[in-house]
Design an enzyme around this catalytic site. Structure first.
Site, PDB file in Angstrom:
ATOM      1  N   ASN A 161       0.857  -1.185   0.000  1.00  0.00           N
ATOM      2  CA  ASN A 161       0.000   0.000   0.000  1.00  0.00           C
ATOM      3  C   ASN A 161       0.891   1.233   0.000  1.00  0.00           C
ATOM      4  OD1 ASN A 161      -2.938  -0.967   0.400  1.00  0.00           O
ATOM      5  ND2 ASN A 161      -1.764  -2.168   1.897  1.00  0.00           N
ATOM      6  N   GLU A 162       1.085   1.778  -1.174  1.00  0.00           N
ATOM      7  CA  GLU A 162       1.994   2.904  -1.358  1.00  0.00           C
ATOM      8  C   GLU A 162       1.354   4.208  -0.879  1.00  0.00           C
ATOM      9  OE1 GLU A 162       4.890   2.247  -1.949  1.00  0.00           O
ATOM     10  OE2 GLU A 162       5.240   0.901  -3.628  1.00  0.00           O
ATOM     11  N   PRO A 163       2.171   5.275  -0.723  1.00  0.00           N
ATOM     12  CA  PRO A 163       1.607   6.579  -0.378  1.00  0.00           C
ATOM     13  C   PRO A 163       0.446   6.940  -1.306  1.00  0.00           C
ATOM     14  CG  PRO A 163       3.993   6.678  -0.281  1.00  0.00           C
ATOM     15  CD  PRO A 163       3.633   5.315  -0.816  1.00  0.00           C
ATOM     16  N   SER A 165      -2.571   5.522  -0.724  1.00  0.00           N
ATOM     17  CA  SER A 165      -3.576   4.467  -0.528  1.00  0.00           C
ATOM     18  C   SER A 165      -4.666   4.951   0.429  1.00  0.00           C
ATOM     19  CB  SER A 165      -2.915   3.210   0.040  1.00  0.00           C
ATOM     20  OG  SER A 165      -1.995   2.665  -0.882  1.00  0.00           O
TER      21      SER A 165
END
Length: 638
Positions: A161-163, A165
């Protein structure tokens, strides 16, 4: 475990549990998982566990396997769901999380194959959406996740879950952030080989777990841990969403917790019990905070930043300032091997014996000159008997083109050598058909190791170290041909022990850089410690008179408050150090594993050494061109 007064946690929005090292912390987590499995098994219920991959949880899995083999734990009632998988990804690939989980856990326990769930990296694009929906449904059908294990990425990502998300995001296909791909580049032998997508559980999926444990090890994780635990909740740092969870613990080692306010600056959260180390740390912090030399700090400065009780205890700012100033002054020495015929009670190193036998352990074939090249040159110039032990071959950090270049040269020199030409043809054929991340065959690994060895010998010659004083240990734990290494064994310790026994040095220098992102430095240091402990157990007299100095690698420098020896480097020696680094031509221009910093190693080393000198200068010390710092390892003679 580190215990603190409750008020010292007032900045923390997530409960944190701090252990002295990752081994102890991993056992703590493994025990909790095992207890839950056994407890639910007695009730005839299943335990649903969310699993993570990467280097962080491997020791936890090792303990779980150990419990199972000792007959203390069965996984018959366990259902697992993995967080993520690269996309596309074949399960047989060395980069596959399917393979990772099999090698580290599933192949060694009695879990039912139907109870294992890992996102499928082989799906067709149009199948992914429905697959992700079904993955969520399977989690719900077994009653949800009882305990979710997490690591944390440098961007604050959990799972993939990348920045950006969303808080309520579910299992889905995502595009990987460039920082994440850079961090994975070493595993894939280059950023260009890292998949651009992955399937991951969402933040909402993770938060629906009944219990969450996030683990983090090493100084490299400390900034993002501070932000996740103490910062505001924001989509740009997905780990901050864990502040919403009512049953979430961050399990940390001392290093990853080092930026937390209660650890780094405890005087800002509660009254401290002051000791020598804390006084030094606080005074340096205050000096840098106010941009004032130490001797210029006032009573008001200390009072304003929560250190009024220190002034009351010591007497005045002037007394504190002078105390810390003198401590710092005494760390600085141009004689890292000790100054002969000098009074040495206030110096980092002893005057005698002189000359000393100095043994420098270098995890990779260039860490010696990158990390302490100025000190190495000073030791040689001052007449000490300097040896370098290259602990690993460093063969995986050589580009394929380098092998072809050297073999091309060899075949031109020996034009009539048919066997060599045949070998060259075979090597070129292998490399031409080599897949991204594929492990080299033994022969090519050997060639790459010889390239690194030749460069190390060239650097030794340049620095004035005799070739016979260069020792290539090729520790077996490293020789896998892959980024992932084997655990160290008795063979690694014995090789190190034998060298120490042969040389019986008065000084040892070793890499104390536990932030090395690939773990090699950490393992190499553990092997040295194990060998040293063996001499202590045997009562060897020479080891009791040996000083061990720890340097930092290319990734991070010691804090000035921790430094116990600071060796100034003048402009001329800085240039010599850089020239020694240049001898490692296969690492020049573009290293295989640059880590988080894409600059060349000589640029990092130069800037780091100059920044250390500038910090000493700003504290009120003499002005130097550059400084290399060291921390002394203290033996336990009990």
């Amino acid at each position: 475990m580190t215990e603190n007064y409750p008020e010292s946690r007032r900045f923390e929005k997530i409960h944190t549990v701090i252990h002295e090292d990752s081994n102890v912390a991993s056992l703590f987590v493994a025990n909790e998982i095992a207890s839950l499995i056994n407890e639910k098994q007695k009730l005839g219920k299943k335990t649903v566990i969310g699993l993570a991959t990467g280097s962080t949880p491997t020791k936890v899995y090792e303990y779980l396997v150990k419990f199972h083999k000792e007959g203390k734990l069965s996984f018959k009632n366990v259902v697992t769901f993995n967080l993520d998988e690269y996309f596309p990804m074949e399960p047989s690939s060395i980069h596959s999380y399917v393979r990772f989980m099999n090698e580290h856990l599933f192949d060694h326990i009695d879990i039912e194959p139907d109870n294992i769930h890992i996102p499928d990296g082989t799906l067709k694009g149009e199948e992914v959406r429905q697959y992700c929906h079904d993955y969520e449904e399977k989690i719900q059908n077994v009653g949800g996740i009882d305990i979710q294990i997490l690591g944390i990425g440098r961007t604050g990502h959990i799972g993939f879950n990348e920045p950006g998300s969303a808080l309520n995001s579910k299992t889905r296909l995502i595009r990987l952030d460039r920082v994440t791909r850079l961090d994975a580049a070493s595993d894939f032998f280059g950023e260009e080989n890292v998949p651009r997508k992955a399937i991951t559980m969402g933040v909402g999926t993770i938060l629906s777990a009944k219990r969450i444990i996030l683990m983090a090890w090493g100084e490299g994780k400390s900034p993002i841990i501070k932000e996740a635990v103490e910062g505001k909740i924001k989509e740009s740092v997905p780990a901050t969403f864990l502040q919403h969870h009512e049953n979430c613990d961050f399990v940390l080692d001392d290093a990853s917790a080092s930026s937390l306010t209660r650890v780094k600056t405890p005087w800002l959260v509660s009254e401290c019990e002051w000791n020598e180390k804390l006084i030094k740390t606080a005074t340096i912090w205050l000096s840098e905070k106010l941009k004032k030399a130490i001797l210029k700090l006032t009573n008001e400065d200390y009072n304003e930043y929560g250190m009024g009780n220190l002034v009351a205890e010591i007497g005045s700012a002037e007394q504190i300032n002078l105390k810390v100033f003198n401590q710092l002054q005494r760390t600085i020495t141009g004689w890292p091997g000790g100054k002969p015929n000098a009074e040495d009670s206030q110096r980092p190193e002893r005057a005698l014996p002189f000359p000393k036998t100095s043994l420098i352990f270098s995890p990779h074939p260039d860490d010696d000159v990158i990390s302490m090249g100025g000190t190495l040159l000073r030791l040689v110039d001052q007449g000490h008997n300097v040896h370098v032990a290259y602990q690993t071959s460093g063969n995986i950090a050589v580009f394929d083109d380098e092998v072809i270049r050297f073999l091309d040269f060899a075949t031109d020199i020996q034009e009539e050598n048919k066997e060599l030409k045949k070998k060259f043809k075979e090597v070129r054929a292998f490399l031409a058909s080599k897949q991204p991340g594929q492990i080299d065959n033994d022969e090519i690994q050997q060639f790459k190791g010889l390239i690194r060895k030749g460069e190390a010998l060239a650097a030794c010659r340049y620095c004035g170290i005799p070739e016979k004083n260069a020792h290539f240990l090729n520790l077996p734990f490293y020789e896998t041909g892959a980024v992932r290494k084997k655990p160290y064994t008795e063979k690694d310790i014995k090789i190190t022990y034998d060298l120490l026994n042969a040389l019986k040095p008065q000084q040892i220098f070793a890499a104390g850089d536990l932030s090395d992102p690939h773990g090699t430095h950490r393992v190499c240091l553990q092997v040295v410690y194990k060998a040293v402990e063996r001499f202590l157990e045997e009562g060897a007299e020479w080891i009791r008179h040996c000083y061990i100095w720890l340097y930092r690698g290319a990734w991070q420098e010691w804090e000035i408050a921790d430094m116990e020896m600071a060796v100034p480097i003048g402009p001329k020696d800085m240039k010599r150090k850089i020239n020694a680094i240049f001898k490692h031509q296969s690492q020049k221009d573009s290293a295989m594993f640059p880590g988080h910093d894409e600059r060349e190693f000589w640029q990092r080393a130069e800037q780091r050494n100059k920044e250390t000198a500038n910090r000493y200068n700003a504290l009120g010390m003499a002005e130097y061109e550059a400084i290399e710092g060291f921390v002394r390892y203290n033996f336990n003679f009990n």
